[in-house]
Design an enzyme around this catalytic site. Sequence first.
Site, PDB file in Angstrom:
ATOM      1  N   ASP A 560       9.366  19.001  -8.438  1.00 50.44           N
ATOM      2  CA  ASP A 560       9.525  20.338  -7.857  1.00 50.44           C
ATOM      3  C   ASP A 560       9.042  20.284  -6.411  1.00 50.44           C
ATOM      4  O   ASP A 560       8.433  19.300  -5.969  1.00 50.44           O
ATOM      5  CB  ASP A 560       8.689  21.336  -8.676  1.00 50.44           C
ATOM      6  CG  ASP A 560       9.078  22.784  -8.423  1.00 50.44           C
ATOM      7  OD1 ASP A 560      10.091  23.031  -7.745  1.00 50.44           O
ATOM      8  OD2 ASP A 560       8.364  23.676  -8.914  1.00 50.44           O
ATOM      9  N   GLU A 563      11.775  19.830  -1.317  1.00 47.30           N
ATOM     10  CA  GLU A 563      12.761  20.048  -0.249  1.00 47.30           C
ATOM     11  C   GLU A 563      12.445  19.299   1.059  1.00 47.30           C
ATOM     12  O   GLU A 563      13.430  18.969   1.745  1.00 47.30           O
ATOM     13  CB  GLU A 563      12.891  21.549   0.041  1.00 47.30           C
ATOM     14  CG  GLU A 563      13.486  22.352  -1.091  1.00 47.30           C
ATOM     15  CD  GLU A 563      12.547  22.563  -2.287  1.00 47.30           C
ATOM     16  OE1 GLU A 563      13.053  22.715  -3.404  1.00 47.30           O
ATOM     17  OE2 GLU A 563      11.319  22.556  -2.081  1.00 47.30           O
ATOM     18  N   ASP A 636      14.317  29.322  -8.228  1.00 40.55           N
ATOM     19  CA  ASP A 636      13.533  30.521  -8.520  1.00 40.55           C
ATOM     20  C   ASP A 636      14.409  31.775  -8.560  1.00 40.55           C
ATOM     21  O   ASP A 636      14.404  32.599  -7.636  1.00 40.55           O
ATOM     22  CB  ASP A 636      12.429  30.686  -7.470  1.00 40.55           C
ATOM     23  CG  ASP A 636      11.439  29.526  -7.495  1.00 40.55           C
ATOM     24  OD1 ASP A 636      11.473  28.744  -8.452  1.00 40.55           O
ATOM     25  OD2 ASP A 636      10.650  29.404  -6.544  1.00 40.55           O
TER      26      ASP A 636
END
Length: 963
Positions: A560, A563, A636
């Site tokens: 997670d 990015e 999300d």
Amino acid sequence: MKLWIKTFSKTAARLLSTGICILCICRRQKQQLSTKSTYQALLDSATKGKDSTKFQILNEATKVPLLAEVYGIEGNIFRLKINEETPLKPRYEVPDVVTSKPRTVRLISSSGDAGSLVLADGKGDLKCHITANPFKVDLVSEEEVVMSINSLGHLYFEHLQVPLKKRRRMDEHGENFNKEIENTKRTHQLKDKITEMRNTLEGISGLDDAEEQISNLEDRATKENKEDTSVDASQENQEDLGLWEEKFGKFVDVKVNGPASIGLDFSLHGFEHLYGIPQHAESHQLKNTGDGDAYRLYNLDVYGYKIHDKMGIYGSVPYLLAHKPGRTLGIFWLNASETLVEINTEPAVKYTLTQMGPVAAKQKVRSQTDVHWMSESGIIDVFLLTGPTPSDVFKQYSYLTGTQAMPPLFSLGYHQCRWNYEDEQDVKAVDAGFDEHDIPYDVMWLDIEHTEGKRYFTWDKKRFPNPKRMQELLRNKKRKLVVISDPHIKIDPDYSVYAEAKEQGFFVRNHEGGDFEGVCWPGLSSYLDFTNPKVREWYSSLFTFSAYQGSTDILYIWNDMNEPSVFRGPELTMQKNAIHHGNWEHRELHNIYGFYQQMATAEGLIQRSKGKERPFVLTRSFFAGSQKYGAVWTGDNTAEWSYLKISIPMLLTLSVTGIPFCGADVGGFIGNPEAELLVRWYQAGAYQPFFRGHATMNTKRREPWLFGEEHTRLIREAIRQRYTLLPYWYSLFYRAHVAAEPVMRPLWIEFPEELNTFGVEDEYMLGSALLVHPVTEPKATTVSVFLPGSNEVWYDSKTGTHWEGACTVKIPVTLDTIPVFQRGGSIVPIKTTIGKSTGYMTDSPYGLRVALSTKGSAMGELYLDDGHSFQYLHQKQFLHRKFSFLSGVLTNSCADKRGHHPSKCVVERVFVLGLKKQPSSVTTHSSDGKEEPVVFTYCTTMATLSLEKLSLNISADWEVHIK
């Protein structure tokens, strides 16, 4: 041009509001469009090498040459690369995404018309027609131009430059400085001469020649001064625009060698329908950007992202498909820097010519879609996938980037997650809750709170004092555990992972040479440089059982925040001038950072088992090729009906761009779903590839049994339907693995000639056999379902009711209705009994759902292996069976004789839909000639035949005769 500027102004306003420096790319490329500088191909310079044809392209304004290379690649693929011929330093070319060096095919060159070059493949069906002035490439298939490159003149290439200040310092000590003095002297001498002539001629009239001579001298002086300062002025203008040094907030982005953006346009002739370039919370069909924002590809941590929005979120795949009846094309723009994509579609029109005689002539103008790619840096490296079918394009793309990794079977079951399950007792209670309520599930997930202060590869000693015991509890029920591992590493000299990475120089560096530091979940953190092969190798080693204390072989990983997410960074990410392995700036490779973490994680899990076991890795950030390493999800999302609805086109877009193992958080990550929404989301998620319930902290607990008995029943039924279809799911993933076929498919893939399927995004196909139309509106009592195919017949999977295709039907729905339809002509394998998890179902019996076509036939397949190892690949330990129904005979035969896998499983039930005549007898026939009668039930009203209590081995050849 006006349209582009209009788009630019809207995009610019949007970007300014968020402080995004991609604005500068727009601004620079807009300037070029206004000045209309063109490029010319110097075809006399063309040389033919072993793999490619090379030639120069010259910018008519700057006279600086570019080098173009055209490759023919096996499988009807063309590749075009454009780079500086002599760059100041190497420009970034994306590595590791293309699986291996593509096999090239020899292109036959011939001269076309004057000023052109034609490159054709060996068969002559495909040609690249290169025009010299202005530079343009036409892709020709069967004498039809299907795509044109640079027909709009948007080729743009900013050259790397020596900084102006540095150049001036250099000039002070070199020949250029002396030249500058001489030029200045010469200019002053010209000015002195002008003054002298004016003084001489003062008061004398009629001397036009003398005045003209003075004017010419003035022009010459001005021109010489302009020529000598043109480069400096250009750089000064760039500095005025903020292109060498950009500021937003407290961050300053210094570009050492100036702006380096690139751009190119593609015109797709006859195409109006485009798909791809994820990830956006947008429609499946790409929209015209003429009246709005361009699509942005820039991986960002966006909490509760806005829907119907073209700004980039967690992942980027710079690949789009264009489709029309008879032809599908793909464009794969291999660039990992920040990218904008503009789309302008001109639909087909008919207009009447000037009337000649009694009848007015009509002419049809073909539709055309123009696609304009712009990237912040790198080179132009684009693959043109020429199809011609959707299946061909999928194979061509997978040939370049790889197919979906074959997932372990457990990962196709249901996953239970939240941020966070509090402790070992909480895990135990939730696990027991599924059993108490007879709900199957396969995987328990732990978020960041399971660690010691967000130090990954550790356990909170108070909450999880005995993680191995907890895992044994799950193992005893044949279940798994997934834990989170993010790329940021807490700065703590006593944390062994940090200390070792620090000592070996494994972190991304800042532009001053020190370790890059940013804030994320643990507080101040450094970020592992996964672009470095040595870092990836080291990171993979952290998953060994000796290194990762408390882990076992049922533990898998979730990447997670990759990015990467940096809480106090620009747009919550890393500064673009951070430095990676090879001295590359972060701007060059931003979109591929998460790809590399997932790669290293998957390799670590494989190494942990000494190469025997398949990994499972879920990643939030992704790039082209991420399918080789695991699954992705849509991030999300929010517990609202609109997010349930948008999840369908988002997943369809991922699916057609090579990432079939994808899903959305069931129930919505943010907020508290009402019971009806939660049920509908479970019903949708059960028919989507990755099936996980997840929720953020501070939301109400939402395990499936917490919403009352009736809602628990409905959720149970949805999850059990998932497990019933596991043989079909697993077979679909095998096809994705070996043939790049999407698992979840938009209708246009299965019905590529039917125009009315091209824009459908509220329903989809699972494989070629099942059509699913999730209910995405509250309090719905009916849904309108489009059933495609004029020669098709469709059967309601629950009731057996059938409809002919090419129509829209209104289906009444209640809260327990999941509109699923089986396509006539298909055979779907199922499991007839459901266990607590996939592990309990290994030897459970199969059933076959046979849906007959209008011609009374059907086909299907089943893929089977051990569900977890690589033995299917290395030892060919698998079964691939083919089912067919023709002329009243159901046949099970071998589809791939290379495979062998022992199985105790039997087919115990066969259900036939659309059998119009009641049979007089049913018998089974084994390969040894043995014949057995079968008891059957036939329903005249529904035209269905049910065969029960069969015992036909799934791995053996046999027939069922229906007379």
